[in-house]
Design a protein around this motif. Structure first.
Motif, PDB file in Angstrom:
ATOM      1  N   PHE A 116      39.341  49.139  32.939  1.00 25.51           N
ATOM      2  CA  PHE A 116      39.460  48.007  32.013  1.00 25.51           C
ATOM      3  C   PHE A 116      40.917  47.567  31.887  1.00 25.51           C
ATOM      4  CE2 PHE A 116      40.459  46.666  27.651  1.00 25.51           C
ATOM      5  CZ  PHE A 116      39.706  45.509  27.576  1.00 25.51           C
ATOM      6  N   ALA A 117      41.809  48.511  31.659  1.00 25.62           N
ATOM      7  CA  ALA A 117      43.225  48.171  31.482  1.00 25.62           C
ATOM      8  C   ALA A 117      43.791  47.539  32.747  1.00 25.62           C
ATOM      9  CB  ALA A 117      44.020  49.420  31.094  1.00 25.62           C
ATOM     10  N   ARG A 118      43.438  48.100  33.903  1.00 26.20           N
ATOM     11  CA  ARG A 118      43.922  47.534  35.169  1.00 26.20           C
ATOM     12  C   ARG A 118      43.380  46.117  35.373  1.00 26.20           C
ATOM     13  NH1 ARG A 118      46.058  50.569  39.153  1.00 26.20           N
ATOM     14  NH2 ARG A 118      44.988  49.356  40.768  1.00 26.20           N
ATOM     15  N   GLY A 119      42.093  45.934  35.093  1.00 25.52           N
ATOM     16  CA  GLY A 119      41.500  44.611  35.266  1.00 25.52           C
ATOM     17  C   GLY A 119      42.137  43.578  34.352  1.00 25.52           C
ATOM     18  N   MET A 120      42.380  43.949  33.111  1.00 22.41           N
ATOM     19  CA  MET A 120      43.002  43.019  32.177  1.00 22.41           C
ATOM     20  C   MET A 120      44.448  42.732  32.575  1.00 22.41           C
ATOM     21  SD  MET A 120      40.660  42.097  30.027  1.00 22.41           S
ATOM     22  CE  MET A 120      41.519  41.428  28.596  1.00 22.41           C
ATOM     23  N   ALA A 121      45.133  43.735  33.123  1.00 21.27           N
ATOM     24  CA  ALA A 121      46.511  43.521  33.591  1.00 21.27           C
ATOM     25  C   ALA A 121      46.526  42.549  34.767  1.00 21.27           C
ATOM     26  CB  ALA A 121      47.144  44.851  33.986  1.00 21.27           C
ATOM     27  N   HIS A 122      45.628  42.755  35.739  1.00 22.51           N
ATOM     28  CA  HIS A 122      45.548  41.830  36.871  1.00 22.51           C
ATOM     29  C   HIS A 122      45.199  40.420  36.395  1.00 22.51           C
ATOM     30  CE1 HIS A 122      46.222  44.596  40.104  1.00 22.51           C
ATOM     31  NE2 HIS A 122      45.165  45.333  39.843  1.00 22.51           N
TER      32      HIS A 122
END
Length: 212
Positions: A116-122
């Motif tokens: 989730f955190a990686r997806g939101m960062a991207h």
């Protein structure tokens, strides 16, 4: 104080109590609460330091095979996501993307938050393709979470990890849709599902405590 919105005094109270070590009944829970309040008051570096401490303590507890120190029937795994979430909250996307993936065989909830955190960062960086990769991986985790509950029925207590994984996935999917179809209003269907799922979760504190 926090429930009344008095975050600065709440931070001072909790910090003093942690320093006195008189909150050791549920040390992980109280550290998590302190992180929330530090975020709310803009003290992000302190929040990140406390997140590091919280994850170290939670990881040590898990490696020892213990569940002590967790509150309200929540497992130590609950606390392994605060570093990524705090970095995301701070807008430090490099730090988010630099985090190593937790082992999926034993850290299902932590892996869900990691995706989730990686997806939101991207997504924040405008990279819809990479955000979609994380979204697809996250959408497959509710099944793994359900299997984990079957394998370790006592491990997660009353923490509804399947619903949590579904909710994180719904939020990220909505964000990806907003990026990939900018000419159309983002579909709110999945976001409504996430809100409905979160509303049914057994919060330890009133929902306002979780807004930061």
């Amino acid at each position: 104080r926090a429930r009344l919105g008095d975050y600065p005094k709440s931070v001072a109270d909790l910090t003093a109590a942690v320093q006195r070590r008189d909150l050791e009944v549920f040390p992980l829970r109280h550290l998590e609460g302190l992180i929330f309040l530090l975020r709310a008051t803009g003290r992000l570096e302190l929040a990140r330091e406390r997140a590091e401490e919280l994850e170290r303590r939670a990881e040590a507890l898990m490696e020892a095979g213990g569940t002590g120190g967790s509150a309200f029937g929540s497992p130590p795994e609950r606390y392994l996501a605060q570093r990524s979430l705090t970095a995301l909250f701070a807008g430090d996307f490099d730090a988010v993307l630099g985090e190593d993936q937790p082992p999926p065989s034993s850290r299902v909830l932590a892996v869900a938050v990691w995706h989730f955190a990686r997806g939101m960062a991207h997504a924040a960086l405008g990279d819809a393709a990479r955000a979609e990769v994380e979204s697809r991986a996250l959408r497959g985790l509710p099944y793994l979470a359900g299997e984990a509950v079957k394998l370790w029925p006592d491990r997660y207590g009353r923490m509804p990890i399947v619903q949590l994984c579904e909710s994180y996935g719904a939020i990220l999917t909505t964000e990806v849709q907003r990026l990939t179809e900018p000419s159309k209003p983002a579909s709110a269907d999945r976001l409504r599902l996430a809100v409905a799922a979160f509303a049914k979760l057994p919060f330890d504190d009133p929902p306002p405590m979780y807004l930061p």
